[in-house]
Design a protein around this motif. Structure first.
Motif, PDB file in Angstrom:
ATOM      1  N   TYR A   1       3.119   5.208  10.887  1.00  0.00           N
ATOM      2  CA  TYR A   1       1.705   5.520  10.765  1.00  0.00           C
ATOM      3  C   TYR A   1       1.258   5.418   9.314  1.00  0.00           C
ATOM      4  O   TYR A   1       2.057   5.555   8.384  1.00  0.00           O
ATOM      5  N   LEU A   2      -0.040   5.212   9.154  1.00  0.00           N
ATOM      6  CA  LEU A   2      -0.647   5.315   7.836  1.00  0.00           C
ATOM      7  C   LEU A   2      -1.938   6.100   8.007  1.00  0.00           C
ATOM      8  O   LEU A   2      -2.892   5.598   8.615  1.00  0.00           O
ATOM      9  N   GLN A   3      -1.942   7.324   7.527  1.00  0.00           N
ATOM     10  CA  GLN A   3      -3.144   8.140   7.544  1.00  0.00           C
ATOM     11  C   GLN A   3      -3.941   7.824   6.301  1.00  0.00           C
ATOM     12  O   GLN A   3      -3.443   7.965   5.180  1.00  0.00           O
TER      13      GLN A   3
ATOM     14  N   TYR B   1       6.678   5.146  -1.508  1.00  0.00           N
ATOM     15  CA  TYR B   1       5.920   4.482  -2.573  1.00  0.00           C
ATOM     16  C   TYR B   1       4.449   4.424  -2.149  1.00  0.00           C
ATOM     17  O   TYR B   1       4.142   4.142  -0.985  1.00  0.00           O
ATOM     18  N   TYR B   2       3.589   4.684  -3.094  1.00  0.00           N
ATOM     19  CA  TYR B   2       2.148   4.526  -2.864  1.00  0.00           C
ATOM     20  C   TYR B   2       1.557   3.723  -4.018  1.00  0.00           C
ATOM     21  O   TYR B   2       1.846   4.003  -5.184  1.00  0.00           O
TER      22      TYR B   2
ATOM     23  N   VAL C   1       0.839  -1.196   0.000  1.00  0.00           N
ATOM     24  CA  VAL C   1       0.000   0.000   0.000  1.00  0.00           C
ATOM     25  C   VAL C   1       0.876   1.249   0.000  1.00  0.00           C
ATOM     26  O   VAL C   1       0.721   2.134  -0.839  1.00  0.00           O
ATOM     27  N   SER C   2       1.768   1.319   0.958  1.00  0.00           N
ATOM     28  CA  SER C   2       2.683   2.456   1.049  1.00  0.00           C
ATOM     29  C   SER C   2       3.927   2.023   1.810  1.00  0.00           C
ATOM     30  O   SER C   2       3.812   1.370   2.849  1.00  0.00           O
ATOM     31  N   CYS C   3       5.070   2.375   1.278  1.00  0.00           N
ATOM     32  CA  CYS C   3       6.338   1.975   1.868  1.00  0.00           C
ATOM     33  C   CYS C   3       7.341   3.118   1.735  1.00  0.00           C
ATOM     34  O   CYS C   3       7.204   3.967   0.847  1.00  0.00           O
ATOM     35  N   ILE C   4       8.315   3.101   2.596  1.00  0.00           N
ATOM     36  CA  ILE C   4       9.337   4.136   2.520  1.00  0.00           C
ATOM     37  C   ILE C   4      10.683   3.554   2.925  1.00  0.00           C
ATOM     38  O   ILE C   4      10.768   2.705   3.809  1.00  0.00           O
ATOM     39  N   SER C   5      11.710   3.995   2.211  1.00  0.00           N
ATOM     40  CA  SER C   5      13.064   3.546   2.489  1.00  0.00           C
ATOM     41  C   SER C   5      13.879   4.703   3.050  1.00  0.00           C
ATOM     42  O   SER C   5      13.813   5.812   2.533  1.00  0.00           O
ATOM     43  N   SER C   6      14.677   4.404   4.066  1.00  0.00           N
ATOM     44  CA  SER C   6      15.530   5.454   4.634  1.00  0.00           C
ATOM     45  C   SER C   6      16.658   5.819   3.672  1.00  0.00           C
ATOM     46  O   SER C   6      17.259   6.884   3.785  1.00  0.00           O
TER      47      SER C   6
ATOM     48  N   ARG D   1      -4.640   9.876  -1.242  1.00  0.00           N
ATOM     49  CA  ARG D   1      -5.564   9.621  -0.122  1.00  0.00           C
ATOM     50  C   ARG D   1      -4.838   9.139   1.141  1.00  0.00           C
ATOM     51  O   ARG D   1      -5.263   9.443   2.252  1.00  0.00           O
ATOM     52  N   PHE D   2      -3.769   8.381   0.970  1.00  0.00           N
ATOM     53  CA  PHE D   2      -3.044   7.804   2.101  1.00  0.00           C
ATOM     54  C   PHE D   2      -1.685   8.488   2.237  1.00  0.00           C
ATOM     55  O   PHE D   2      -1.070   8.905   1.244  1.00  0.00           O
ATOM     56  N   VAL D   3      -1.219   8.582   3.490  1.00  0.00           N
ATOM     57  CA  VAL D   3       0.098   9.154   3.752  1.00  0.00           C
ATOM     58  C   VAL D   3       0.819   8.309   4.790  1.00  0.00           C
ATOM     59  O   VAL D   3       0.268   8.037   5.866  1.00  0.00           O
ATOM     60  N   ILE D   4       2.028   7.883   4.459  1.00  0.00           N
ATOM     61  CA  ILE D   4       2.851   7.127   5.396  1.00  0.00           C
ATOM     62  C   ILE D   4       3.787   8.092   6.116  1.00  0.00           C
ATOM     63  O   ILE D   4       4.261   9.074   5.534  1.00  0.00           O
TER      64      ILE D   4
END
Length: 126
Positions: free
Chosen positions: A80-82, A59-60, A48-53, A67-70
């Motif tokens: 979090y996932l808003q 990624y969405y 759904v949503s991921c993030i790399s340091s 609509r969604f924010v990680i």
């Protein structure tokens, strides 16, 4: 390593939810990837949503863009996932996940993650 997801529930279409995932014994400090995945019966886990340091880029999935924010709070070691403007097709069990050393192009793929939360049900229905 433990991940504890929370925040799911029943919400009407157009509503919002914020999922949280408390991470223990895995610090959000260096070379990590975190993500939210979802699964419906009979299907595999969808990123759904991921993030790399490594890059800081999130990624969405196309279905949730806009609509969604990680996000993550390093001081609380929590992600979090808003989720806004929820739709019935967002109904699923949502899982949080974490791993180290994933390249950006792989962060959307569930099999690259080593640690998983227990899942929280999100139901969007009137």
């Amino acid at each position: 390593v433990q991940l504890q997801a929370s925040g799911g529930g029943l919400v009407q279409p157009g509503g919002s939810l914020r999922l949280s995932c408390a991470v223990s014994r895995f610090t959000l400090d260096d070379d990590y990837a975190i993500g939210w995945f979802r699964q419906v019966p009979g299907k595999g886990r969808e990123g759904v949503s991921c993030i790399s340091s490594r890059t800081g880029h999130a990624y969405y999935a196309d279905s949730v863009k806009g609509r969604f924010v990680i996000s993550r709070d390093k001081t609380k070691n929590t992600m979090y996932l808003q989720m806004n403007s929820l739709k019935p097709e967002d109904t699923a069990v949502y899982y949080c996940a974490a791993a180290r050393g994933i390249i950006q192009s792989s962060i959307r793929t569930a099999r690259h993650y080593d640690y998983w939360g227990q899942g929280t049900q999100v139901t969007v229905s009137s």
